[in-house]
Design an enzyme around this catalytic site. Structure first.
Site, PDB file in Angstrom:
ATOM      1  N   TYR A   1      80.129  54.709  97.199  1.00 42.02           N
ATOM      2  CA  TYR A   1      80.072  56.031  97.810  1.00 42.02           C
ATOM      3  C   TYR A   1      81.199  56.166  98.830  1.00 42.02           C
ATOM      4  CZ  TYR A   1      75.616  56.756  95.484  1.00 42.02           C
ATOM      5  OH  TYR A   1      74.636  56.904  94.523  1.00 42.02           O
ATOM      6  N   GLU A   2      81.578  57.409  99.089  1.00 45.52           N
ATOM      7  CA  GLU A   2      82.706  57.701  99.977  1.00 45.52           C
ATOM      8  C   GLU A   2      82.495  57.148 101.388  1.00 45.52           C
ATOM      9  OE1 GLU A   2      84.835  61.746  99.236  1.00 45.52           O
ATOM     10  OE2 GLU A   2      83.869  61.841 101.192  1.00 45.52           O
ATOM     11  N   SER A   3      81.257  56.902 101.746  1.00 46.00           N
ATOM     12  CA  SER A   3      80.973  56.360 103.075  1.00 46.00           C
ATOM     13  C   SER A   3      81.258  54.864 103.140  1.00 46.00           C
ATOM     14  CB  SER A   3      79.519  56.646 103.447  1.00 46.00           C
ATOM     15  OG  SER A   3      78.662  56.304 102.384  1.00 46.00           O
TER      16      SER A   3
END
Lengths: 303, 254
Positions: free
Chosen positions: B49-51
């Site tokens: 995920y982008e996080s």
């Protein structure tokens, strides 16, 4: 020298009108209590800088604190857009705001340049995008070694960065776990760092697990113990996101009168985070509490 | 068997993913698609995920990319400097999901503004990591409703490059990869040798006329346009019982 203090004192000592302020946290550990204190103290003309402006920046924009937003994604995560940000960008209400826009990586690279004392940072980003045309701090540069090229971004060096972590000792040595986001470089790029934590701990606790350290106290100016200071966002292991608050904000913020009433009730008429938490009530907070799920301890060995 | 358009979109997107892929997941339908793939034909799918969470395995749909369920039990959690530098920029991810307000015939995506940049009609959230995803993964996928407003011939602003002005245009910029499939509520679209979008398969209930009416240019159809395969029972069960029990993303509550 790190100063253990209250949020009110940290903000009144550390932040001035016109400052570039970075309230860090990539959807996790967002320093809502710090933002609310800045609203209460009536700060103006701030350049609110952050990769992911969300509710707290929308609230600060609605309260008239901002004259500029420097960002890479401005939205209500998982819900939609930011009504106050949009009103300011589309209609200059309540104030006109200047926008300085990046991609996530562009923003992170600019902080990296700031944190590492470099005149710019290179990245393979922005290629094929229209963004560089609209931001003079993004430039195409040719490789000095072959015919390749990259984009460069100028450093971002906030006057003040606020970071939030789960725990720190009184010297400002901080432990963070869960999503790390841009917390470290946003702090290292800044002149002044306000660290706010769920709880204070002993230096021994920090030293027992140095791999978990986000920042050492040398880089921290103020330490504030502010339990639930990230509500309604989440703090891994302490509480989950209060999703109703995110959904409600989308409705409240679309109506200027309701925003004013909300700010009165939850910011201006509240002294500090402690009072906010009391007003929120125990049952609300208990609902957000996760079950425990401990990481396996590691043996650092005694040498 | 009855199913919603959204369920068909989720399943169609899931079938684009293979067991060997590492995928940069998005919130909402992409998240459902990746989880359907992982629980059916692609158990080895690595979800990032982008996080910065690598190898996430959320038990319930994340509320945002910062959801604690993406961090707990992940293989690694990287600060953004690492995830964007070493993983995304260094081409360690195979597939990425993108979204936006507009997608044009070359697969360029706009998630920045409708209208003029300096005097926007609608100010959208901006790139986030989308531009980098579009530049650095091998294959990008888009899941979006099909409407004329969303599919203009040319986007107002290129936030995330597709084939730019065509496949050659993308190559000249030094970019590899590019958009692979655009999955809508009417069709699955792909890109021809010139880098222009065409209809590869029509959904069972959709017609060519509907697609034409809802596309801002004269979209081409494959010579052998297929019918999009329907979801099977197991895929629907996973969506309805495990992933989206409230129908929040797949619209069964409507």
């Amino acid at each position: 020298m790190t100063n253990v203090t209250t949020m009110a004192d940290a903000v009144s000592d550390g932040v001035a009108d016109g400052d570039q302020v970075y309230l860090a946290g990539f959807t996790h550990l967002i320093p809502f209590a710090a933002g609310h204190e800045m609203i209460r103290q009536g700060l103006r003309d701030l350049d609110l800088v952050r990769a992911t402006p969300d509710l707290i920046y929308d609230q600060m924009i609605a309260a008239g604190c901002a004259s500029k937003v420097t960002f890479s994604w401005a939205g209500n995560p998982g819900v939609g857009s930011l009504p106050a940000f949009r009103r300011a960008a589309e209609e200059s209400v309540p104030t006109e705001i200047e926008l300085e826009e990046y991609t996530h990586f562009g923003m992170i690279a600019a902080l990296q340049a700031g944190a590492s004392n470099l005149p710019f940072a290179p990245l393979r980003g922005f290629i094929g995008s229209d963004l560089p045309e609209h931001n003079e701090n993004i430039a195409r540069v040719e490789s000095p070694f072959d015919d390749d090229y990259v984009y460069a971004v100028a450093p971002i060096e906030p006057d003040v960065t606020v970071v939030r972590a789960q725990r720190a000792d009184e010297s400002g040595n901080a432990h963070l776990w869960g999503i790390q986001g841009e917390q470290k470089i946003a702090a290292l790029a800044a002149d002044t760092v306000i660290l706010t934590v769920e709880e204070l701990c002993s230096e021994e606790t920090i030293r027992s697990d140095p791999n978990r350290t986000l920042l050492t106290g040398d880089d921290v100016d103020y330490v504030v113990e502010d339990p639930y200071g990230s509500h309604p966002s989440y703090a891994q292991g302490y509480y989950g996101r209060d999703n109703e608050a995110y959904i409600e904000w989308a409705e409240i913020a679309s109506d200027v009168d309701r925003v004013e009433a909300w700010l009165d009730e939850w910011v201006y008429d509240v002294d500090d985070r402690r009072e906010y938490v009391e007003k929120l009530g125990a049952s609300q907070l208990l609902e957000l509490e996760p079950e425990s799920d401990f990481a396996t301890p590691v043996d650092m060995g005694r040498y | 068997m009855t199913y919603t358009n959204s369920e068909l979109m989720v399943v169609s997107a899931a079938r684009e993913l293979t067991d060997d892929d590492s995928v940069l997941v998005g919130i909402g339908m992409p998240n459902l698609a990746c989880n359907v793939a992982k629980r059916t034909h692609a158990p080895g799918l690595q979800m990032t995920y982008e996080s910065g969470t690598i190898g996430s395995n959320p038990e319930s749909p994340p509320l945002s990319i910062g959801d604690p369920g993406l961090a707990s039990g992940a293989l690694s959690i990287e600060p953004m400097t690492n995830s964007f530098n070493y993983y995304l920029q260094a081409n360690r991810l195979d597939v990425g999901f993108l979204g936006g307000a507009q997608i044009d015939k070359h697969g360029n995506i706009n998630s920045t503004v409708i209208g003029d940049y300096d005097d926007p009609i609608v100010r959208l959230p901006g790139s986030g990591g989308a531009c980098e995803i579009a530049c650095h993964v091998d294959r990008t996928l888009v899941v979006t409703p099909h409407s004329e407003r969303r599919f203009p011939e040319e986007v107002d602003f290129i936030t995330s490059p597709g084939f730019v002005g065509g496949r050659e245009g993308r190559r000249e910029l030094g970019l590899e990869g590019g958009p692979e499939a655009i999955i809508t509520d009417l069709a699955v679209c792909r890109f021809d040798e010139a880098g222009e979008m065409y209809v590869d398969s029509l959904h069972p209930e959709a017609t060519r006329e509907e697609v034409r009416e809802n596309t801002g240019w004269e979209i081409a159809f494959a010579d052998d346009v297929k019918t999009t395969p329907e979801p099977d029972e197991e895929e629907l069960r996973i969506i309805r019982e495990d992933l989206d029990p409230d129908g929040q993303y797949t619209g069964r509550s409507e």
